[in-house]
Design a protein around this motif. Structure first.
Motif, PDB file in Angstrom:
ATOM      1  N   ARG A 137      29.868  38.842  33.844  1.00  0.00           N
ATOM      2  CA  ARG A 137      29.089  38.642  35.155  1.00  0.00           C
ATOM      3  C   ARG A 137      29.450  37.213  35.368  1.00  0.00           C
ATOM      4  N   VAL A 138      29.883  36.526  34.590  1.00  0.00           N
ATOM      5  CA  VAL A 138      30.123  34.998  34.862  1.00  0.00           C
ATOM      6  C   VAL A 138      31.573  34.726  34.467  1.00  0.00           C
ATOM      7  N   ARG A 139      32.470  34.838  35.443  1.00  0.00           N
ATOM      8  CA  ARG A 139      33.772  35.195  35.361  1.00  0.00           C
ATOM      9  C   ARG A 139      34.594  33.863  35.685  1.00  0.00           C
ATOM     10  N   ASN A 140      35.201  33.259  34.791  1.00  0.00           N
ATOM     11  CA  ASN A 140      36.289  32.347  34.843  1.00  0.00           C
ATOM     12  C   ASN A 140      37.549  32.962  35.537  1.00  0.00           C
ATOM     13  N   THR A 141      38.090  32.172  36.689  1.00  0.00           N
ATOM     14  CA  THR A 141      39.307  32.795  37.410  1.00  0.00           C
ATOM     15  C   THR A 141      40.392  31.770  37.480  1.00  0.00           C
ATOM     16  N   PRO A 142      41.845  32.849  37.433  1.00  0.00           N
ATOM     17  CA  PRO A 142      42.844  31.901  37.769  1.00  0.00           C
ATOM     18  C   PRO A 142      42.657  31.122  38.840  1.00  0.00           C
ATOM     19  N   LEU A 143      43.675  30.131  39.202  1.00  0.00           N
ATOM     20  CA  LEU A 143      43.972  29.354  40.248  1.00  0.00           C
ATOM     21  C   LEU A 143      44.166  30.102  41.242  1.00  0.00           C
ATOM     22  N   CYS A 144      43.364  30.766  42.099  1.00  0.00           N
ATOM     23  CA  CYS A 144      43.812  31.719  43.145  1.00  0.00           C
ATOM     24  C   CYS A 144      42.468  32.268  44.081  1.00  0.00           C
TER      25      CYS A 144
ATOM     26  N   VAL B 228      45.824  38.577  38.880  1.00  0.00           N
ATOM     27  CA  VAL B 228      44.403  38.634  38.462  1.00  0.00           C
ATOM     28  C   VAL B 228      44.339  39.951  37.894  1.00  0.00           C
ATOM     29  N   ALA B 229      44.992  40.937  38.433  1.00  0.00           N
ATOM     30  CA  ALA B 229      44.683  42.153  37.581  1.00  0.00           C
ATOM     31  C   ALA B 229      45.229  42.263  36.277  1.00  0.00           C
ATOM     32  N   ALA B 230      46.314  41.336  36.016  1.00  0.00           N
ATOM     33  CA  ALA B 230      47.113  41.372  34.901  1.00  0.00           C
ATOM     34  C   ALA B 230      45.966  40.753  33.749  1.00  0.00           C
ATOM     35  N   VAL B 231      45.788  39.568  34.218  1.00  0.00           N
ATOM     36  CA  VAL B 231      44.859  38.626  33.509  1.00  0.00           C
ATOM     37  C   VAL B 231      43.554  39.649  32.892  1.00  0.00           C
ATOM     38  N   TRP B 232      42.935  40.041  33.937  1.00  0.00           N
ATOM     39  CA  TRP B 232      41.760  40.672  33.717  1.00  0.00           C
ATOM     40  C   TRP B 232      41.792  42.343  33.136  1.00  0.00           C
ATOM     41  N   LYS B 233      43.077  42.691  33.081  1.00  0.00           N
ATOM     42  CA  LYS B 233      43.303  43.933  32.822  1.00  0.00           C
ATOM     43  C   LYS B 233      42.494  44.909  33.636  1.00  0.00           C
ATOM     44  N   LEU B 234      42.884  44.883  34.771  1.00  0.00           N
ATOM     45  CA  LEU B 234      42.118  45.965  35.675  1.00  0.00           C
ATOM     46  C   LEU B 234      42.892  47.216  35.935  1.00  0.00           C
TER      47      LEU B 234
END
Length: 668
Positions: free
Chosen positions: A400-407, A173-179
């Motif tokens: 604010r409306v965030r598609n997420t990985p399958l997790c 998640v951190a990698a996908v969202w560049k957190l």
């Protein structure tokens, strides 16, 4: 054997451009947790503390990290990170009171050692399951990114905990969202007694980063200067260019997992080699070699530290043992919140299906709370599989409306991280069945965090639930009873569009964790007039949807509609009580209807055994026995998984059996 941890032969310290004051500050910071460790091991042998998780030999990682970050940047430590707590200047008497289970500790005696957090010190404590911490760090970092704060969060994991699925989810998640997260892996060779080669089939964690699209860095974890300089530079860079970085700190655990475990399983030579690389002794020798530390200075620092430790211990030991207070214990399960019911500002209404009422409430809550963030699979452009958030991304934006990985676990954990930073989070389960993958985050993090150390969990998990659509055993389960047993959660389950909107709005207002169940079979099959304006309904208040004299039917969700149909077909005069809120449930409303009719049956779609009806029927038998004219009855689905074939599913569901049992109750 243990190749990773046999590499270093000596520690090389390079001060670069660090000042004398910084070098000495790092020394004093490094020495404090070591001296506390020495004292705690004595107290453990004396039986004055009950348990101790040692970070002996790993202190440089904690101290290098905590000294490198800014004071208002969150750190999420683990068992062996005493230096994080001391490095954030937590009062020692309060820290020691925590270790001893005293009232003035951070958890009021409700949890042990490092299982606590402190918002004032920007620390979020661990739970024993370890891995979920990474997702919380993601949520905190997401909050930083949304607020454009140019801050980082830093989270620790041991090499053993990296085997958990939460580790993968947190990194992904951190990698996908560049957190802006720094993941520090303390690679100390063992998970309790299990060596690294039995945990994973790679040599270094730096091999994992590229698979996530993530930068990595390997450092010598026993070298406080190397750790400090690496984290200092990384954090400065990440604040300007948000992204996650995985840092592998090579170190070794010199004592047992906890003291009772011992270290007999560790090869003697390995212990001897790493003892030569002690982070405190080696740094002390280095400071002496450059003329910055002499015996007088060492003595002064040691005297100061030991005095502070002894004074802190005296205060903690002087405090009396906790006197249990039942009212306080129950009160602290939930974050204090007094609901104020909101009525619609106008009488204007529109007929809406239940799915539209839910969408309407969610949209108006997004308008009311600019800090509300929605997360879930396919909820963005696609609008969710049931189209509840259709058009939301265009209206409120992708932040604010965030598609997420399958997790599911990481996203629920990220919701908690957002809450820690003052945001509200709504997490949509694509189907309620899938919440099992996020179960730990709900029952052990969301539900317990306020009771443990006073932190709210402002997260609503929406749960499309229920059978009747021939969707089989993994898209049809009624799993509300899984959570009904968990103190700290609130559970709502509307049966109609009006309640659906009002209860959802109320759940989103409340800073406590909610599970909001919405029956898929009711989404588009029923409609009613709904106020156009924002409104809320009282949480914990049941509703008498029909009134009668012969029998009381207590139910919720789809059961309300089955009950109405059965009563009409059988020509029975019945109270139908819709619970609406399952946790807390309305005891007074239940008592009132049982007292009125003297006959009661509970109806649930969930399987019969161990369901919510069992608890409520038991309560009726205990508290309302004198009002009863017949046995308390209940009906639910068969004690099987939900079958796929329509005829099998119809047999599985309780609708027909309920009518037979209801007639039997009337005739009793």
């Amino acid at each position: 054997m243990h190749q990773v941890n046999s590499e270093p032969k000596s520690l090389h310290f390079d001060r670069k451009n660090l000042s004398d004051a910084t070098l000495l500050r790092l020394y004093e910071s490094l020495l404090l947790p070591r001296r506390i460790e020495e004292k705690m091991l004595i107290l453990l042998r004396q039986g004055r503390i009950s348990k101790w998780f040692s970070g002996w030999g790993q202190e440089a990682i904690s101290i290098g990290a905590v000294e490198a970050l800014e004071a208002d940047e969150f750190i999420l430590p683990m068992h062996r990170n005493l230096g994080i707590f001391t490095g954030r200047n937590i009062p020692l008497e309060k820290l020691f009171a925590q270790f001893q289970g005293k009232k003035s500790g951070f958890t009021k005696g409700r949890d042990r050692s490092f299982h606590f957090g402190s918002i004032a010190h920007h620390i979020v404590g661990m739970i024993s399951h370890l891995g979920p911490q990474l997702a919380i760090a993601d949520g905190i970092a997401l909050a930083h990114k949304l607020a454009q704060e140019e801050k980082v969060s830093l989270v620790f994991s041991g090499d053993g905990a990296s085997s958990e699925g939460d580790f993968h989810e947190g990194l992904n998640v951190a990698a996908v969202w560049k957190l802006p997260v720094i993941f520090v892996i303390e690679h100390n060779g063992y998970g309790l007694s299990t060596p690294s080669e039995e945990q994973f089939a790679f040599k270094n964690f730096t091999e994992k980063g590229p698979g996530y699209g993530m930068e990595t860095l390997r450092i010598q974890g026993n070298n406080v200067l190397e750790v400090y300089q690496a984290i200092l530079e990384l954090a400065a860079d990440i604040r300007k260019n948000p992204r996650p970085v995985l840092v592998e700190a090579i170190t070794f655990r010199m004592r047992g997992h906890e003291e009772a475990s011992g270290t007999k399983y560790v090869p003697k030579q390995l212990m001897e080699d790493w003892a030569k690389l002690d982070p405190v002794d080696n740094y002390e020798v280095y400071l002496e070699s450059i003329g910055l530390l002499d015996e007088k200075t060492k003595s002064q620092i040691n005297t100061k530290i030991k005095k502070a430790i002894n004074e802190g211990l005296e205060k903690a030991f002087a405090e009396e043992s906790i006197s249990p207070d039942t009212e306080e214990e129950l009160r602290d399960v939930y974050f204090p919140f007094e609901q104020e019911i909101v009525s619609p500002k106008s009488e204007k209404s529109t007929e809406k299906r239940m799915v539209d009422a839910i969408s309407d409430g969610l949209r108006q809550s997004m308008e009311k709370f600019p800090n509300l963030v929605l997360m879930g699979q396919d909820i963005g452009e696609y609008g969710g599989v049931f189209k509840v958030t259709d058009g939301f991304k265009k209206t409120f934006g992708g932040d604010r409306v965030r598609n997420t990985p399958l997790c599911e676990s990481a996203i629920i954990g990220a919701g908690l991280g957002l809450s820690i930073k003052g945001y509200k989070a709504m997490v949509e389960m694509q189907f309620a069945d899938f919440v099992s993958v996020g179960f730990n985050q709900i029952v052990n993090n969301l539900a317990k965090i306020h009771y443990r150390w006073g932190q709210k969990a402002d997260v609503v998990v929406r749960m499309p639930t229920g059978a009747g659509m021939a969707a089989g055993p993994f898209h049809s389960q009624s799993n509300e009873a899984w959570f009904f047993h968990t103190p700290g959660l609130k559970i709502v389950y509307p049966s109609n569009p009006y309640d659906a909107k009002g209860l959802l709005n109320a759940a989103l207002e409340d800073p406590n964790p909610y599970l909001y169940f919405e029956h898929k079979g009711l989404y588009r099959s029923i409609s009613s007039e709904i106020p156009d304006e924002y409104y809320t309904l009282e949480i914990g208040k049941a509703k008498l949807v029909e009134e009668g004299e012969q029998v009381s039917i207590i139910t919720y969700g789809m059961g309300v509609h089955w009950a109405k149909k059965a009563v009409k077909e059988l020509g029975i005069s019945a109270d139908i009580l819709d619970l609406r809120t399952l946790l807390p449930w309305d005891k007074e409303a239940v008592r009132a209807t049982v007292k009125k009719t003297g006959r009661v049956i509970f109806l649930q779609e969930d399987c019969l055994t161990g369901g919510i009806g069992a608890e409520i029927c038991a309560w009726i038998s205990e508290h309302c026995f004198e009002y009863l004219d017949a046995p308390v009855m209940r009906e639910g689905s068969l004690d099987t998984p939900v079958p796929f074939a329509p005829n099998l599913e119809k047999q599985f569901l309780p609708e027909n059996r309920f009518k037979i049992k209801l007639q039997n109750l009337i005739e009793y």
